[in-house]
Enzyme design. Structure first.
Site, PDB file in Angstrom:
ATOM      1  N   CYS A 194       0.528   4.732   6.955  1.00 26.61           N
ATOM      2  CA  CYS A 194      -0.117   4.579   8.270  1.00 26.61           C
ATOM      3  C   CYS A 194       0.837   3.853   9.239  1.00 26.61           C
ATOM      4  O   CYS A 194       1.237   2.706   8.979  1.00 26.61           O
ATOM      5  CB  CYS A 194      -1.413   3.805   8.122  1.00 26.61           C
ATOM      6  N   ARG A 237     -18.254  -2.000  17.767  1.00 23.35           N
ATOM      7  CA  ARG A 237     -17.564  -3.276  17.538  1.00 23.35           C
ATOM      8  C   ARG A 237     -16.211  -3.305  18.244  1.00 23.35           C
ATOM      9  O   ARG A 237     -15.362  -2.448  18.014  1.00 23.35           O
ATOM     10  CB  ARG A 237     -17.358  -3.542  16.047  1.00 23.35           C
ATOM     11  N   CYS A 288       0.851  -1.201   0.000  1.00 26.72           N
ATOM     12  CA  CYS A 288       0.000   0.000   0.000  1.00 26.72           C
ATOM     13  C   CYS A 288       0.886   1.250   0.000  1.00 26.72           C
ATOM     14  O   CYS A 288       1.853   1.329   0.758  1.00 26.72           O
ATOM     15  CB  CYS A 288      -0.902  -0.006   1.236  1.00 26.72           C
ATOM     16  N   CYS A 325     -19.732  -5.686   3.461  1.00 23.23           N
ATOM     17  CA  CYS A 325     -19.016  -4.470   3.858  1.00 23.23           C
ATOM     18  C   CYS A 325     -17.694  -4.487   3.099  1.00 23.23           C
ATOM     19  O   CYS A 325     -17.106  -5.558   2.939  1.00 23.23           O
ATOM     20  CB  CYS A 325     -18.750  -4.503   5.364  1.00 23.23           C
ATOM     21  N   CYS A 374     -19.447   2.531   8.439  1.00 23.74           N
ATOM     22  CA  CYS A 374     -18.727   1.877   9.534  1.00 23.74           C
ATOM     23  C   CYS A 374     -17.474   2.721   9.741  1.00 23.74           C
ATOM     24  O   CYS A 374     -16.629   2.796   8.847  1.00 23.74           O
ATOM     25  CB  CYS A 374     -18.383   0.446   9.125  1.00 23.74           C
ATOM     26  N   CYS A 423       0.333   0.088  10.356  1.00 27.21           N
ATOM     27  CA  CYS A 423      -0.155  -0.943   9.431  1.00 27.21           C
ATOM     28  C   CYS A 423       0.931  -1.837   8.848  1.00 27.21           C
ATOM     29  O   CYS A 423       1.960  -1.361   8.343  1.00 27.21           O
ATOM     30  CB  CYS A 423      -0.934  -0.282   8.307  1.00 27.21           C
ATOM     31  N   CYS A 477     -16.840  -8.839   5.497  1.00 31.89           N
ATOM     32  CA  CYS A 477     -16.155  -7.563   5.251  1.00 31.89           C
ATOM     33  C   CYS A 477     -14.883  -7.812   4.459  1.00 31.89           C
ATOM     34  O   CYS A 477     -14.034  -8.592   4.900  1.00 31.89           O
ATOM     35  CB  CYS A 477     -15.759  -6.905   6.568  1.00 31.89           C
TER      36      CYS A 477
END
Ligand code: SAM
Ligand code: DTB
Ligand code: SF4
Length: 339
Positions: free
Chosen positions: A64, A267, A60, A135, A195, A67, A104
């Site tokens: 972040c 959640r 990616c 999702c 979400c 991550c 998801c």
């Protein structure tokens, strides 16, 4: 006894000081208040379960700090191409057979291309045909892309604010907080369910945690689902080695989320495999009523399903069937000049 839901009192004008004073309550008072609100909106003995699948892993371009999938960190993760439709449907069928009602799918993209979206739409339609809620979390979207996902029958779009606007720049530098808010607006405005939540234990302050909750609770419509992740520390990321969070602080944040967003599913997301059964039980008491269920999150392990089933049985929690419609599709107060 059948559960009767009361009309919720929803506010979108929370001040930081109000939220901080909720977080400062004596622990017992905070939990009591959260429980009272929880019981007006939800059957307290039911839990919603979603299963996650990484449909496109690693490489990616975003940075972040938490991550495993960022190409900017040397985490040793092997990047993988987009999974095939059949691979995705096989995983969805297995999740359904284990009792999951929502599937998801996550992709390590900054944003999907229109070609990426064509492929993901086939996956959404395939999972929908298995009678599961769908999702996806694919990064930033344009308004037109959000509309295509809605037209394809998608139920939820996950896009986390992750932390406070004040702390954001210390965790992510390749995109802005405003870009996150813009995507959430696109998602809401086409009538998709939202979400959105964040991560705790990244070295942020109590004030940052309150500020993140304020951002979520003061959106034009509360996210239907609010994931609270506890940082899963990944070797090779900038956040490896950060001091771990006091479990009671996690419980307090869950309780505050329940009080601020009474009708939303809260959640208890990443990080459960490092939590004791007792911490998880306190989070459920504080108003968490949804979890990721299944052996894996995206790139890391989740609680084993048999450990989860045993815990839910010990607590008398039953899986929720497909969630009934609870909210009118997202109040759309456009703040963007164009979408
Ligand atoms: N690339 C998309 C994005 O960032 O929106 C979607 C996938 S991304 C992995 C989804 C969410 O997973 C992030 O927003 C973050 O909240 C959560 N996440 C990622 N790594 C995590 C970690 N190590 N611990 C806890 N949560 C994490
Ligand atoms: C969310 O809030 N947490 C999930 C999901 N939405 C996409 C992701 C958790 C990822 C945990 C680290 C990993 O497995 O890579
Ligand atoms: Fe990429 Fe999402 Fe990971 Fe950030 S959280 S590096 S955007 S996959």
């Amino acid at each position: 006894m059948p559960f009767h839901r009361q009309t919720p009192i929803l506010r979108q004008d929370w001040s930081l000081e109000e939220i901080e004073s909720i977080l400062d309550l004596p622990f017992g008072d905070l939990l009591f208040r959260a429980q009272q609100i929880h019981r007006t909106q939800f059957d307290p003995n039911r839990i919603q379960v979603s299963t996650l699948l990484s449909i496109k892993t690693g490489a990616c371009p975003e940075d972040c700090g938490y991550c495993a999938q960022s190409a900017k960190h040397d985490t040793g993760l092997k990047p993988e191409r987009l999974l095939s439709l059949e691979e995705v449907l096989e995983a969805a069928r297995a999740a359904r057979d284990q009792g999951a009602t929502r599937f998801c799918m996550g992709a390590a993209w900054r944003n999907p291309t229109d070609r990426n979206l064509d492929q993901v739409i086939e996956m959404i339609q395939g999972v929908h045909a298995l009678e599961m809620e769908t999702c996806v979390t694919l990064g930033m979207l344009t308004g037109a892309q959000a509309r295509r996902l809605k037209e394809a029958g998608l139920d939820y779009y996950n896009h986390n604010l992750d932390t406070s606007p004040e702390f954001y720049g210390q965790v992510i530098t390749t995109r802005t907080y405003q870009e996150r808010l813009d995507t959430l607006e696109h998602v809401r405005c086409v009538g998709l369910k939202t979400c959105s939540g964040g991560i705790l234990g990244m070295g942020e302050s109590r004030r940052d945690r309150a500020s993140m909750l304020r951002q979520l609770a003061n959106l034009p419509a509360h996210p239907e689902s609010v994931p609270i992740n506890l940082l899963v520390q990944i070797e090779g990321t900038p956040l490896e080695g950060v001091a771990s969070l006091d479990p009671f602080e996690l419980v307090r944040i869950v309780a505050a989320a329940r009080i601020l967003m009474p009708a939303s599913y809260v959640r208890l997301s990443a990080g459960r495999s490092e939590m004791s059964d007792e911490t998880q039980a306190l989070c459920f008491l504080a108003g968490a009523n949804s979890v990721f269920y299944g052996e894996r999150l995206l790139t890391t392990s989740n609680n084993a399903s048999d450990r989860d089933r045993a815990l839910f049985a010990r607590l008398g929690l039953a899986f929720e069937e497909v969630a009934p419609e609870r909210t009118e599709p997202g109040a759309c107060h456009k703040t963007l000049a164009h979408s």
